[in-house]
Design an enzyme around this catalytic site. Structure first.
Site, short mmCIF file in Angstrom:
data_model
loop_
_atom_site.label_atom_id
_atom_site.label_comp_id
_atom_site.label_asym_id
_atom_site.label_seq_id
_atom_site.Cartn_x
_atom_site.Cartn_y
_atom_site.Cartn_z
N ASP A 367 0.84 -1.21 0.00
CA ASP A 367 0.00 0.00 0.00
C ASP A 367 0.87 1.26 0.00
O ASP A 367 2.07 1.22 -0.33
CB ASP A 367 -0.95 -0.06 1.22
CG ASP A 367 -2.27 0.64 0.98
OD1 ASP A 367 -2.30 1.89 1.09
OD2 ASP A 367 -3.27 -0.02 0.66
N ARG A 444 -5.92 16.28 3.49
CA ARG A 444 -4.85 15.32 3.83
C ARG A 444 -3.50 15.84 3.32
O ARG A 444 -2.71 15.10 2.78
CB ARG A 444 -5.15 13.94 3.21
CG ARG A 444 -4.50 12.80 3.98
CD ARG A 444 -4.47 11.51 3.18
NE ARG A 444 -4.01 10.42 4.01
CZ ARG A 444 -3.59 9.26 3.55
NH1 ARG A 444 -3.58 9.01 2.27
NH2 ARG A 444 -3.20 8.32 4.37
N LYS A 477 -4.24 -0.79 -6.63
CA LYS A 477 -5.33 -0.18 -5.85
C LYS A 477 -5.26 1.31 -6.16
O LYS A 477 -4.27 1.97 -5.83
CB LYS A 477 -5.07 -0.46 -4.36
CG LYS A 477 -6.05 0.22 -3.41
CD LYS A 477 -5.72 -0.23 -1.98
CE LYS A 477 -6.47 0.54 -0.93
NZ LYS A 477 -6.00 0.20 0.43
N TRP A 478 -6.27 1.81 -6.84
CA TRP A 478 -6.28 3.21 -7.34
C TRP A 478 -7.02 4.06 -6.31
O TRP A 478 -8.24 4.05 -6.26
CB TRP A 478 -6.98 3.24 -8.69
CG TRP A 478 -7.02 4.58 -9.35
CD1 TRP A 478 -7.65 5.70 -8.91
CD2 TRP A 478 -6.39 4.95 -10.59
NE1 TRP A 478 -7.47 6.73 -9.78
CE2 TRP A 478 -6.71 6.30 -10.83
CE3 TRP A 478 -5.61 4.26 -11.52
CZ2 TRP A 478 -6.28 6.98 -11.96
CZ3 TRP A 478 -5.19 4.94 -12.65
CH2 TRP A 478 -5.51 6.28 -12.86
N ASP A 479 -6.25 4.80 -5.52
CA ASP A 479 -6.83 5.54 -4.40
C ASP A 479 -7.05 7.01 -4.77
O ASP A 479 -6.51 7.52 -5.77
CB ASP A 479 -5.86 5.44 -3.21
CG ASP A 479 -6.54 5.57 -1.86
OD1 ASP A 479 -7.71 5.96 -1.82
OD2 ASP A 479 -5.87 5.28 -0.85
N ASN A 481 -7.66 10.48 -2.22
CA ASN A 481 -7.86 10.75 -0.79
C ASN A 481 -8.25 12.17 -0.42
O ASN A 481 -7.95 12.63 0.67
CB ASN A 481 -6.60 10.33 -0.02
CG ASN A 481 -6.58 8.83 0.19
OD1 ASN A 481 -7.52 8.28 0.75
ND2 ASN A 481 -5.54 8.18 -0.28
N ASP A 549 -12.82 2.20 4.77
CA ASP A 549 -11.67 2.04 5.67
C ASP A 549 -12.11 1.43 6.99
O ASP A 549 -11.28 1.05 7.81
CB ASP A 549 -11.00 3.39 5.94
CG ASP A 549 -10.01 3.75 4.85
OD1 ASP A 549 -9.77 2.91 3.96
OD2 ASP A 549 -9.46 4.87 4.88
C1 DGJ Z 1 -7.04 5.35 2.01
C2 DGJ Z 1 -7.38 3.92 1.76
O1 DGJ Z 1 -8.74 3.71 1.93
C3 DGJ Z 1 -6.55 3.04 2.67
O2 DGJ Z 1 -6.92 1.70 2.50
C4 DGJ Z 1 -5.10 3.26 2.38
O3 DGJ Z 1 -4.80 2.83 1.08
C5 DGJ Z 1 -4.74 4.72 2.55
N1 DGJ Z 1 -5.62 5.57 1.79
C6 DGJ Z 1 -3.31 4.99 2.14
O4 DGJ Z 1 -2.98 6.29 2.17
#
Ligand code: DGJ
Length: 727
Positions: A367, A444, A477-479, A481, A549
């Protein structure tokens, strides 16, 4: 089947269980006459009454007839400024400063197959499927604005998709300020409006409200579809339940700002509208130019909420998700985020993988924290070069070590973002959204890259390609935030800044489409700080999305329940994590955590090295079991056997194979009580004529559904799972 009846001027779309009809009336207005349970034939406009209603104006063609008013007639796609005072489908600024759009029928056509949308995700027809498409062209004579209504009908799933294409055939520019993808008018009916509310960590909590006169609105202006509201809504009979009653579900195939409104009018008719949110939206259409609004998918069911869900699940699984992973079993993965956060190196990742490989876990996902100076969330986003202090030699050697354990290797990315403390931002400060002369709004500690710009998309694509080519990477995993703010693009003129929210989404889609094409076997899991972008748009590129999460199994019961109203189990990233849970501090037995996570795209989110030998054996059993049941979970029909939002003693659900020969039931006990009452679990979806083996005993399908199975007395948060097989 889509048919046109010349005598009545009606166009009718028939699916197995539903009928949808529109009618071109004498003045060319396209009326909506019916959407509901299947009816063999007829002109349903006969049930539309016409009276002289005070203050309901009449178009010029009505002459002296005061009973003909757009204010009272059900519309297929509502004009604005010409007498329909309900929610408009379209609004614009014409070059003369007027805002009027008066749409009249021009022509229509019906084709086999399914239309597609350039640059936008959409449902598609599978091989040999009997889809048909309808195109209806409407025109506003004065401005020359043409509106093409697109419909796709797939009888087997009672699915009707809709999209809208606009073209400026006039000689002057038109600025669109509102373009809904869906407008749906219902006659007098007492309906409830069901939406998915929530928050970070509490995604997709169902909200059901009886419609009262006025406009009820949900939506997102965060730039993503959001944790707080979801682009899925439903209208249902006031008496509708999980298993009975008429329900109309609608999902927008879009991942950005959206609006869904239900209006109960003065005459107690209902209008539903859904589309891109008009917030900060303004799209300039030069003469000859076109704009396409995203697709909306509708299903109708007389079998309550469950009927809507199962139809949407099948359609999303088979006609929206793409690539090999829509059918193949996805690798059971372990992700290091909750175990290590940013504090890991190659040896730590390998040590987690080693233990995981011994109990049968199939993929190690590394991650956030593997690149740039990313040792916390203050810095590094945008710099996609490997952090060699943590991972000497780069991704290749690590992927090889993981591969040597017989596991696949997956990676986290967050391509849409940048930290100010990064090489990228120092080189290109104008690449992040920021309004000139205004202070920055951070989320963030990061800013959002302006993906409406081609050179920035190119940078992201080049970095993604370099990363994917540098090692054997099976998954990303394409995040994403943070929400979008300060949306202003340095290369767009002032009068086109209203296009940027949507152009950002188109930019995300373009990158995802390119990656999908160039790396067809890559499995992409969507993510947005958990489940903040869980929508049909993302599912076109990423067949699974991290649900939340919040990995507390008891909380997940609610999150997965709400998510399942629209989205299939195969799409819900769902992991066993450590206890006490990081967000709720609750301790739930490992078995229960496994049972709950197995109702989705199953995996782990902890350091298995910290488990006891007995716990590791339990993990091994979970992994083995999931391999045997994944097809039920991923491809079967889903039945909710309760509501975790009610204070019920337990919550249960089941997955049933399409041929009803196998099923899996999950039951989780809620809050414990002394001297508990013995409960019976009434199952659903089985064949009443067949016998099934449950726990070594034979029961009739009818007995399991109508009399129920006696549940054992369970402790608080204890779970039980039943594998059911027909004889
Ligand atoms: C948010 C994601 O939902 C988490 O699972 C993790 O990947 C964090 N970001 C990492 O910054």
């Amino acid at each position: 089947m889509i048919t046109f009846h010349k005598e009545t001027n009606t166009i009718t779309l028939q699916t197995q269980a539903s009928t949808y009809q529109m009618k071109i009336d004498a003045t060319g207005v396209l009326l909506h006459t019916y959407y509901g349970p299947h009816i063999r034939g007829g002109d349903h406009s006969r049930r539309i009454g016409r009276e002289d209603r005070g203050f309901s104006p009449n178009p010029s063609e009505a002459g002296l007839d005061r009973t003909y008013s757009l204010d009272t007639l059900p519309q297929e796609y509502a004009s604005s400024g010409v007498g329909d005072f309900r929610i408009p489908s379209i609004e614009c600024d014409c070059s003369d400063g007027s805002h009027t759009v008066d749409l009249r029928y021009v022509r229509h056509s019906v084709d086999r197959g399914k239309y597609s949308l350039e640059g936008l995700p959409a449902f598609y027809a599978g091989e040999d499927e009997d889809w048909e498409s309808l195109r209806v062209l409407l025109r506003d004579v004065c401005s020359g604005l043409e509106v093409e209504l697109l419909y796709g009908a797939f009888p087997r799933y009672d699915l009707i998709t809709r999209a809208v294409r606009l073209r400026n055939r006039g000689t002057a520019p038109v600025e669109l300020t509102r373009v809904m993808s869906l407008c749906l008018d219902f006659p007098t009916l007492d309906l409830d409006f069901v939406t998915l509310g929530g928050a970070y960590g509490r995604e997709r909590e169902p909200v059901r409200m009886p419609l009262t006169q006025g406009v009820h609105s949900v939506g997102s202006v965060r730039g993503s579809s959001s944790h707080q509201q979801n682009p899925f809504v439903m209208l249902c009979d006031r008496a509708a339940t999980e298993d009975s009653g008429c329900c109309w579900g609608a999902a927008l195939v879009y991942s950005g700002n959206f609006l869904a409104q239900a209006e109960l009018t003065q005459f107690h008719n209902t209008r539903l509208a859904m589309g891109i949110h008009p917030f900060h939206f303004r799209w300039r259409l030069e003469p000859g130019a076109a704009f396409t609004a995203p697709e909306a998918a509708m299903v109708f069911s007389r079998e309550g909420f469950g009927g809507v869900s199962r139809r949407l699940h099948r359609a999303i699984r088979n006609n929206l998700c793409r690539g090999p992973w829509k059918e193949e079993r996805r690798p059971i993965l372990i992700n290091n985020w909750e175990a290590t956060m940013f504090h890991f190196d190659a040896d730590k990742i390998v040590s987690i993988a080693e233990t995981a490989s011994k109990v049968g876990v199939e993929m190690m996902v590394m991650d956030d924290g593997w690149f740039g100076e990313r040792n916390d969330d203050f810095r590094g986003l945008g710099d996609w070069d490997v952090n060699e202090t943590k991972l000497p030699g780069g991704l290749g050697p690590l992927a090889e070590r993981i591969g040597a354990l017989g596991m696949k290797f997956g990676l986290w990315v967050e391509p849409e973002m940048v930290n100010e403390d990064s090489k990228l931002y120092r080189a290109h400060p104008d690449w992040a959204f920021q309004v000139p002369r205004r202070p920055k709004t951070r989320g963030r500690h990061q800013l959002v890259l302006d993906l409406s710009r081609q050179e920035i998309r190119k940078y992201i694509l080049e970095n993604l390609r370099a990363t994917l080519n540098s090692a054997d990477i099976a998954y990303i995993k394409w995040d994403m935030n943070r929400s979008l703010t300060d949306v202003w693009s340095a290369t767009m003129p002032a009068h086109r800044q209203g296009e940027i929210y949507h152009r950002f989404v188109l930019g995300v889609y373009e990158i995802l489409e390119t990656i999908h094409r160039e790396y067809p076997n890559l499995l992409i899991e969507g993510c947005c700080g958990g489940g903040g972008r869980f929508d049909c748009g993302m599912l076109y590129y990423a067949p699974q999305i991290w649900c939340s999460d919040n990995t507390d199994a008891i909380e997940r019961l609610r999150i997965q329940y709400g998510t399942s109203l629209c989205y299939p189990c195969s799409t819900m990233g769902s992991h066993v994590s450590a206890v006490p849970n990081g967000l709720t501090h609750r301790c739930v037995p490992l078995h229960t955590r496994g049972v709950v996570a197995q109702a989705g795209a199953f995996g782990y989110e902890l350091d298995l090295n910290e488990l006891t030998g007995a716990e590791l054996e339990e993990v091994g059993r979970q992994v083995d079991h999931f391999r045997r049941i994944w097809d039920l979970v991923a491809l079967g029909d889903y039945y909710r056997l309760g509501d975790p939002f009610q204070e019920e003693p337990f919550y249960a659900w089941m997955h049933v194979s399409e041929d009803r020969s196998r099923a899996l039931v999950g039951v989780v006990m809620g809050v414990g009580h002394a001297n508990p009452i013995r409960r019976h679990l009434k199952m659903k979806g089985l064949d009443p004529q067949r016998d099934y083996v449950v726990n070594g005993e034979v029961y009739g399908g009818d007995a399991l559904m109508y009399a129920g199975l006696a549940l054992p007395v369970l402790d608080e948060y204890e779970a039980v799972q039943y594998d059911i097989e027909a004889i």
